[in-house]
Motif scaffolding. Structure first.
Motif, PDB file in Angstrom:
ATOM      1  N   GLN A   1      73.708  59.554  16.576  1.00 55.28           N
ATOM      2  CA  GLN A   1      73.049  60.298  15.507  1.00 55.28           C
ATOM      3  C   GLN A   1      74.018  60.313  14.325  1.00 55.28           C
ATOM      4  O   GLN A   1      75.202  60.546  14.511  1.00 55.28           O
ATOM      5  CB  GLN A   1      72.775  61.725  16.001  1.00 55.28           C
ATOM      6  CG  GLN A   1      71.874  62.512  15.109  1.00 55.28           C
ATOM      7  CD  GLN A   1      71.475  63.853  15.747  1.00 55.28           C
ATOM      8  OE1 GLN A   1      71.672  64.089  16.933  1.00 55.28           O
ATOM      9  NE2 GLN A   1      70.904  64.713  14.943  1.00 55.28           N
ATOM     10  N   GLY A   2      73.531  60.070  13.116  1.00 61.48           N
ATOM     11  CA  GLY A   2      74.459  59.721  12.045  1.00 61.48           C
ATOM     12  C   GLY A   2      74.910  58.333  12.402  1.00 61.48           C
ATOM     13  O   GLY A   2      74.242  57.661  13.156  1.00 61.48           O
ATOM     14  N   THR A   3      76.019  57.840  11.932  1.00 64.43           N
ATOM     15  CA  THR A   3      76.496  56.566  12.459  1.00 64.43           C
ATOM     16  C   THR A   3      77.973  56.692  12.755  1.00 64.43           C
ATOM     17  O   THR A   3      78.660  57.524  12.178  1.00 64.43           O
ATOM     18  CB  THR A   3      76.315  55.398  11.466  1.00 64.43           C
ATOM     19  OG1 THR A   3      76.806  55.820  10.222  1.00 64.43           O
ATOM     20  CG2 THR A   3      74.886  54.953  11.365  1.00 64.43           C
ATOM     21  N   ARG A   4      78.425  55.885  13.666  1.00 67.15           N
ATOM     22  CA  ARG A   4      79.842  55.840  13.985  1.00 67.15           C
ATOM     23  C   ARG A   4      80.270  54.389  13.963  1.00 67.15           C
ATOM     24  O   ARG A   4      80.113  53.683  14.947  1.00 67.15           O
ATOM     25  CB  ARG A   4      80.094  56.411  15.375  1.00 67.15           C
ATOM     26  CG  ARG A   4      80.012  57.915  15.446  1.00 67.15           C
ATOM     27  CD  ARG A   4      80.335  58.367  16.845  1.00 67.15           C
ATOM     28  NE  ARG A   4      80.527  59.804  16.889  1.00 67.15           N
ATOM     29  CZ  ARG A   4      81.677  60.412  16.606  1.00 67.15           C
ATOM     30  NH1 ARG A   4      82.732  59.705  16.283  1.00 67.15           N
ATOM     31  NH2 ARG A   4      81.764  61.717  16.658  1.00 67.15           N
ATOM     32  N   LEU A   5      80.791  53.959  12.810  1.00 67.42           N
ATOM     33  CA  LEU A   5      81.272  52.594  12.712  1.00 67.42           C
ATOM     34  C   LEU A   5      82.793  52.601  12.653  1.00 67.42           C
ATOM     35  O   LEU A   5      83.405  53.636  12.428  1.00 67.42           O
ATOM     36  CB  LEU A   5      80.715  51.936  11.452  1.00 67.42           C
ATOM     37  CG  LEU A   5      79.210  51.685  11.478  1.00 67.42           C
ATOM     38  CD1 LEU A   5      78.725  51.225  10.122  1.00 67.42           C
ATOM     39  CD2 LEU A   5      78.860  50.657  12.543  1.00 67.42           C
ATOM     40  N   PHE A   6      83.391  51.428  12.880  1.00 64.67           N
ATOM     41  CA  PHE A   6      84.827  51.279  12.653  1.00 64.67           C
ATOM     42  C   PHE A   6      84.967  50.958  11.178  1.00 64.67           C
ATOM     43  O   PHE A   6      84.900  49.808  10.756  1.00 64.67           O
ATOM     44  CB  PHE A   6      85.384  50.171  13.541  1.00 64.67           C
ATOM     45  CG  PHE A   6      85.023  50.363  15.001  1.00 64.67           C
ATOM     46  CD1 PHE A   6      85.308  51.564  15.642  1.00 64.67           C
ATOM     47  CD2 PHE A   6      84.394  49.353  15.713  1.00 64.67           C
ATOM     48  CE1 PHE A   6      84.970  51.755  16.982  1.00 64.67           C
ATOM     49  CE2 PHE A   6      84.063  49.529  17.052  1.00 64.67           C
ATOM     50  CZ  PHE A   6      84.350  50.740  17.676  1.00 64.67           C
ATOM     51  N   LYS A   7      85.155  51.987  10.364  1.00 59.68           N
ATOM     52  CA  LYS A   7      84.895  51.830   8.923  1.00 59.68           C
ATOM     53  C   LYS A   7      85.920  50.962   8.211  1.00 59.68           C
ATOM     54  O   LYS A   7      85.612  50.399   7.175  1.00 59.68           O
ATOM     55  CB  LYS A   7      84.773  53.196   8.246  1.00 59.68           C
ATOM     56  CG  LYS A   7      85.989  54.085   8.341  1.00 59.68           C
ATOM     57  CD  LYS A   7      85.708  55.399   7.634  1.00 59.68           C
ATOM     58  CE  LYS A   7      86.827  56.424   7.769  1.00 59.68           C
ATOM     59  NZ  LYS A   7      88.134  56.008   8.208  1.00 59.68           N
TER      60      LYS A   7
END
Ligand SMILES: Nc1ncnc2c1ncn2[C@@H]1O[C@H](COP(=O)(O)OP(=O)(O)O)[C@@H](O)[C@H]1O
Ligand SMILES: [Mg+2]
Lengths: 252, 350
Positions: free
Chosen positions: A83-89
């Protein structure tokens, strides 16, 4: 394929999920809906190993998985988005997908340093797979950009590509359409269908966008205050009075 | 062809190491040796601090262990009898050549890192920094108290002066080669992924502890090797040599260049080394025309502290951010994967 049995989670007395039962078969698309705080994300966190059940458990392909580490569960073939996003930014778009692919193409320290053994073959294979997935979600053009710089809709697509890169048998998506406009949502629907057909995955979808859920899912389960109040086809669920009540006569 | 650049680099370094001592003034040879040792120490620190985001403050502890281990293993037997009469039997009788002693020092540090890392690498953000600082303090206290092995707080001396430009250049190349190959392999990608988002990393099958532990242990290995080189360069040292001043210097070099970049580590080390040399000369006092500038002792220490603070305030990602020379990544990272690495020291990641 996936089965939760009597799955229960309480947070210091708050029952987030109560005696939950769900069966998902190969290739099925199942929707989980319910008002905010009804325990949907908790369900995903229990299945993917980020939370331990207070009671009951989760079986995947016949094995009990509810005591395993999240990374181990991912290796068994359950992928998820957040939920939302979790990327390796700080990693590039391509690197994000390759981070997902690398559990299928492992390399040890000696191979990494020397370039021998599986190093070369696995590098080629994981890179090829990552490019293929970027093409699929339409992000190949921005492969070199840092993931954190993408607009929101593209971050969502990238997270899906990264999850697919792990080679899952079951993909769980937590509110993938949240924050997308109607155009993007329509494209997402097409994408999820294509993914399911192409990769022969089972999908569990948490979503508030009723259009999307009703169009996409073969079966829907409705949660409210951690309890399962209805389960059935989209038509059955829409007709259910308890569901109308839970949504205050809103969507159904 | 594929190895052309490597061969050229090795040839240049070989030339430097071979000819350097004959053509360069003694002073510059010493500066280059210290520079090379610091490249080993700081780039190895960067693997855990920059690539996995586990901001360790314990690095000088490993440098100390490396220096003492290699020192004890190489000391001449007659000197051993004189300086360390109480060494246990198996150590009292050994005198190893430089290379095996250095390797043992590195492996010893890696093992210590694994043992303390198993509990510590589970901690997050500031906790891991405090805990590794605790490790540094413990190492210092142990070295001071283990007089039997270290002569305690007295100077440990008589160590053979094995370190020359050739050894240092060779080890610096090995260090950078190994670290760059690891950092830009799937193993390094796992490290960077756990840094950026540990939850998402687990969701794609990356186990956090092994990723962090590998960075920490590999960093400790090269800290041990660098410590051995430094010990055989100094020839005599005490536990105080490897303490807070060394930590501040290493951290300043690392954050100035850019924590998540091996190129940055080299840039940071080079910049600070040059600056330190200039300041060290200024410290002695000089005259500018008719103006007499008096000697200011400790000026270089103060300057390092200031640089550290300024970088943290104005450019926390360092000069290079996470940019690398293509030589370092070996084309293993897509170009333009920008310098967006932004984070403060130990910045509360879980
Ligand atoms: N880690 C947690 N600690 C304490 N309470 C939590 C935690 N996660 C969820 N909850 C609570 O559990 C309930 C269900 O939350 P959640 O599963 O996130 O709902 P949904 O995803 O359906 O909106 C909420 O009341 C929420 O506050
Ligand atoms: Mg939720």
């Amino acid at each position: 394929m996936l089965e939760t049995h009597d799955l229960t989670k309480s947070f210091k007395g708050l029952m987030a999920l109560k005696r939950h039962h769900l069966r998902v078969g190969p290739g099925e698309i199942v929707g989980v809906i319910g008002p905010n705080g009804s325990g949907k994300s908790t369900l995903f966190n229990l299945i993917s190993g980020f939370l331990r059940p207070s009671q009951g458990g989760v079986r995947f392909e016949g094995h009990e998985i509810s005591r395993l580490a999240p990374a181990t569960i991912a290796r068994l073939g359950i992928a998820r988005t957040f939920q939302g996003t979790r990327l390796f930014k700080n990693l590039s778009v391509l690197e994000n997908v390759r981070a997902g692919a690398q559990l299928r193409y492992p390399v040890n320290l000696v191979e990494a340093v020397s370039g021998w053994g599986r190093a070369r073959a696995h590098q080629t294979a994981s890179e090829g797979r990552a490019w293929g997935l970027l093409e699929l979600v339409g992000l190949a053009e921005v492969a070199a950009q840092p993931a954190g710089s993408l607009p929101y809709g593209n971050q969502r697509r990238l997270e899906i590509a990264r999850a697919l890169a792990t080679g899952p048998k079951l993909l769980m998506m937590d509110e993938p359409a949240a924050g997308l406009d109607s155009h993007e949502t329509a494209a997402l629907l097409q994408l999820i269908r294509r993914i399911r057909d192409q990769f022969e995955l089972a999908v569990i979808l948490i979503e508030h966008d009723m259009d999307l859920v009703m169009n996409l899912c073969e079966r829907i389960q409705v949660l409210a205050y951690g309890e399962t109040i209805a389960e059935g086809t989209p038509a059955e669920v829409q007709a259910d009075p308890r569901v109308r009540e839970a949504y205050l006569g809103g969507v159904a | 062809m594929k190895y052309a650049r490597l061969v050229v680099a090795l040839a240049l370094i070989g030339l430097l190491a071979g000819l350097g001592p004959h053509v360069l003034p003694e002073y510059w040879v010493r500066v280059l040796i210290v520079l090379g040792i610091n490249i080993i120490l700081v780039s190895s620190l960067g693997l855990s601090n920059g690539f996995t985001g586990v901001f360790s403050l314990g690095h000088p502890g490993f440098v100390a262990l490396g220096a003492y281990v290699s020192g004890i293993l190489t000391l001449e037997l007659t000197k051993k009898g004189a300086y360390l009469p109480d060494l246990p039997g198996f150590l009292a009788g050994v005198q190893l050549p430089f290379l095996p002693a250095t390797l043992i020092a590195g492996v010893f540090c890696a093992l210590v890192a694994v043992v303390i890392g198993i509990p510590l690498m589970r901690l997050s953000g500031n906790y891991v920094s405090v805990a590794t600082l605790g490790f540094l303090v413990i190492v210092n206290v142990v070295l001071v108290n283990a007089e039997q092995f270290t002569r305690g707080s007295r100077t440990f001396t008589g160590i053979p002066p094995y370190t020359d430009l050739g050894w240092v250049a060779g080890w610096a190349v090995v260090t950078l080669l190994v670290l760059s190959r690891v950092a830009y392999s799937p193993l390094g990608r796992a490290m960077r992924a756990t840094r950026d988002d540990p939850i998402a990393a687990q969701a794609v099958g990356i186990h956090i502890l092994p990723a962090r532990l590998m960075a920490f242990a590999l960093g400790a290995f090269f800290a041990g090797v660098g410590g051995a080189l430094y010990g055989h360069y100094l020839v005599s040292f005490s536990p105080a040599t490897f303490y807070v001043a060394m930590l501040v210097q290493q951290l300043t070099m690392l954050v100035l260049g850019g924590q998540a970049s091996l190129t940055g580590a080299v840039v940071g080390v080079s910049a600070i080394t040059l600056l330190s040399e200039v300041l060290r000369n200024l410290e002695r006092g000089f005259s500018l025309g008719s103006l007499q500038v008096p000697a200011v002792f400790g000026a270089s220490q103060i300057a390092l502290g200031f640089i550290f603070i300024l970088v943290m305030v104005y450019r926390p990602q360092g000069l290079l951010g996470d940019r690398e020379l293509p030589l370092v990544t070996g084309g293993r990272v897509a170009k333009g994967a920008g310098p967006v690495y932004k984070d403060t020291v130990g910045g509360g990641r879980t």
